[in-house]
Design an enzyme around this catalytic site. Sequence first.
Site, PDB file in Angstrom:
ATOM      1  N   GLY A  74     -10.252 -39.424   7.871  1.00  0.00           N
ATOM      2  CA  GLY A  74      -9.600 -38.647   9.125  1.00  0.00           C
ATOM      3  C   GLY A  74      -7.976 -38.821   9.092  1.00  0.00           C
ATOM      4  CG  ASP A  79      -2.508  -2.325   4.490  1.00  0.00           C
ATOM      5  OD1 ASP A  79      -2.227  -1.585   5.459  1.00  0.00           O
ATOM      6  OD2 ASP A  79      -2.943  -1.692   3.572  1.00  0.00           O
ATOM      7  CG  HIS A  83      -2.180   1.044   1.098  1.00  0.00           C
ATOM      8  ND1 HIS A  83      -3.015   0.901   2.142  1.00  0.00           N
ATOM      9  CD2 HIS A  83      -2.331   2.108   0.507  1.00  0.00           C
ATOM     10  CE1 HIS A  83      -3.790   2.025   1.930  1.00  0.00           C
ATOM     11  NE2 HIS A  83      -3.458   2.558   1.014  1.00  0.00           N
ATOM     12  CG  ASP A  86     -12.502 -44.910  17.647  1.00  0.00           C
ATOM     13  OD1 ASP A  86     -12.532 -45.740  18.776  1.00  0.00           O
ATOM     14  OD2 ASP A  86     -12.576 -45.787  16.742  1.00  0.00           O
ATOM     15  CD  GLU A 107       1.793 -36.540 -15.619  1.00  0.00           C
ATOM     16  OE1 GLU A 107       2.553 -36.952 -16.603  1.00  0.00           O
ATOM     17  OE2 GLU A 107       0.678 -35.990 -15.530  1.00  0.00           O
ATOM     18  NE  ARG A 133      -9.286 -48.192   5.284  1.00  0.00           N
ATOM     19  CZ  ARG A 133      -9.850 -47.622   5.878  1.00  0.00           C
ATOM     20  NH1 ARG A 133      -9.265 -46.545   6.506  1.00  0.00           N
ATOM     21  NH2 ARG A 133     -10.814 -47.920   6.499  1.00  0.00           N
ATOM     22  CB  ALA A 134     -12.815 -51.774   0.520  1.00  0.00           C
ATOM     23  CE  LYS A 175       4.104 -33.883 -18.066  1.00  0.00           C
ATOM     24  NZ  LYS A 175       2.738 -34.791 -18.452  1.00  0.00           N
TER      25      LYS A 175
END
Length: 817
Positions: free
Chosen positions: A686, A43, A35, A737, A364, A754-755, A226
């Site tokens: 998570g 700022d 500024h 948990d 990539e 993971r499924a 990329k």
Amino acid sequence: MALDTYRRKRDFTRTGEPAGERAQAEGHRFVVQKHDARRLHYDFRLELDGVLKSWAVTKGPSLVPGEKRLAVHVEDHPLDYGDFEGTIPQGQYGGGTVSLWDRGTWTPLEDAEKGLAKGHLDFELHGEKLTGRWHLVRMKARPREKRDNWLLIKGDDDAARDADDPDILEEQPDSVKTGRTLAQIAGGAPSIEGAKAGNLPAFVAPALATLVATPPSGPRWIHEIKFDGYRLEARIADGAVRLLTRSGLDWTAKFGSAIRDALAALPVETALIDGELVVEIRSGASDFSALQTDLSDGRTDRFLFYAFDLLYLDGKDLRASPLRDRKAALRRILPETPGILRLSADFADDGARVLDHACRLGLEGIVSKQADSPYRSGRGKIWVKAKCSARQEFVIGGYVPSTTGRRSIGSLVLGVHDAQGLRYVGRVGTGFSAHVARDLFGALEAIGTPKSPFADRLSADEARAVHYVRPERVAEVEFRAWTADGRLRHAAFRGIRDDKPAAEIVREMPVPETPPTRSAPARKRTIALTHPDRIYWPDAGVTKQGLAEYYTAIWPHIAPFIVDRPLALLRCPEGIAGPRFFQKNVWKGMNAHIRALDDPAGDAEEHLIGIHDLDGLMGLVQSAALEIHPWGASCRDWEKPDQLVMDLDPGEDVAWERVIDAARQVRARLEASGLTPFVKTSGGKGLHVVAPLKPEADWETVKSFSKTLAQTMAADRPDRFIATITKAKRHGKILLDYLRNQRGATSVAPYSTRARPGAPVSMPLAWDELGAIVGSAQFTVGNAMARLASLRTDPWEGFHAARCPVPSPSAPISGSP
């Protein structure tokens, strides 16, 4: 401070500053505006509670740790002020020129409102210029002093600089929004060096990047991510838009109306924009397979267009102008808020560092460009590319039908052109979705030929079951390495490239030669998979063979967490789209390399599941075990757990940044208790914070300690955390948990798949990586090995050496990040 103070100081009939409204949504934006008012200052603004909390930093931010810069706390500004750039008329409050010097997001390292109230705010910045840890500290007020003075101080981290290093204010003085100087902003739209009057070209052959082993560095180069999509040239003429491929084909009709309408709405009469059309998956990365699937399904709602160059604008040919000026002009015509049209961001950092960061995030690779160069069609060395894993196009010379799907392909037979003709390089048998496998079968069957198109003779094994085709189609394939005899190793299909002519496909060789891929020595397995082309993840196209190759490559990393431990498996015999069941006990007909374990405290008739070696893991793959969940204790001592797991499971409407903050808080409390915590993505929603333990305490002691930790955090911040699994109470909160720490309970293993859609994996992280991770499913079977190959050290190196005894459950648990 309310916005009425901001509005009272301004006459909005005279100034172009936004009047703004207080926002309700919670965000984490930050901006720094240069500024030039009565005196030049910066700022500094942080989004909090629906406004931009603001400080005027008289000398601007410093990257030198401990160097204190005066920051005067001023009135709150509206959020849309964060996009403001222009000149405030003289006579108005703050009259002068404003440049958007930096922008990004910020992460508070404590409760931000409490930090502001007590006068000490610790936070991290993730901007285009400012990054790392920072502090805002309120100064003690002097008698009769009206100003609220603070100090802005850089933290001592990797983003910091020494006092002798260049000052970032001088090194990067211009706007991140338009690339302009303050003088250019004050003077209006700048002229572009090298621009020439001329007619809008019908088409310009694109500039292409040369593959290199190591990206360049130095002030002459900028680096971009990329993208993994279709290279397109957007030609705009009086509101009419055409989307042209790299060979000049008109593919406007392929991509629906949204991209076309957004381009037509740009504030230009005529323009030629070079960019890439992509689909971004849940990890935040562009994915060519997902793009092809959407095109095949007629879906257009996920398309994004990343613009990275501007070749022509409103009567001016810009190809002779420097790249930095072309990008600055491009930035000015694109929408300020990223939407369906986005500017490809560039980084002026060390090229190797940018590549390393991209690879660690599962991307990539990068493209490096000379910032002062003109636009030159064809392949040259002013644009170069460096990749995280080997990847290129191959000619399809044949296919092998699937053993599990009717009229579907099981693998493609591939080649590249050299002086002798089409040279055989191997097969690719994973990466096909079921839909793509069927479509390819029909397309390739139609161009079948009885004669091999390859110049070299295939061996009996290589030619077995192959149906040859005319070499007209091109496939993009990712692979781990070339073997010594010129064959592909661990290849995965990524898509069909109809935008690239088959006759131009040759083996890509980096300049200089790429060093051997850094990886662990190959492990041999003795198990022969039945139906290796069975598709386990239809959307990602990961087959049984692909899963086996992933686990073979990852074996040295995953073995310490699953060998000689009771395992629970999530089995999906027909892949994630079919039936699934949780398996804790052995079953009739299981692979001989899977071992039966006798639980000393269990039913003598019910044996648990275990493995001792790589063949055991391949037995799990053969049995369609798509998730592996080990106990927190080994078979060497069933009753003494050797790790503690805190599973941070966010409810609905919990921002990912809050999950990261929760992990840091758990870390602080565990460290305060004498433990050494590590962190990983769950591969679901998570994060898991894991502390290695000396196997001395029993299950009840470990569970009691973890329960106390969870309940203490929930009591301290009931608005953020909950320690009970009741779903009705979890909306907007994070479940801590602790029940993973009781006998017989399990949690997903590091590196396990993971499924879930996309074939995500549970990925160990370094703590300093958390701020760059965009979600728990960011790492997948497709990008995990490229990430690990890019790491200088294992993020969980020292895990087993860091074992400590669990504290007494009665010990106080406290701490703050």
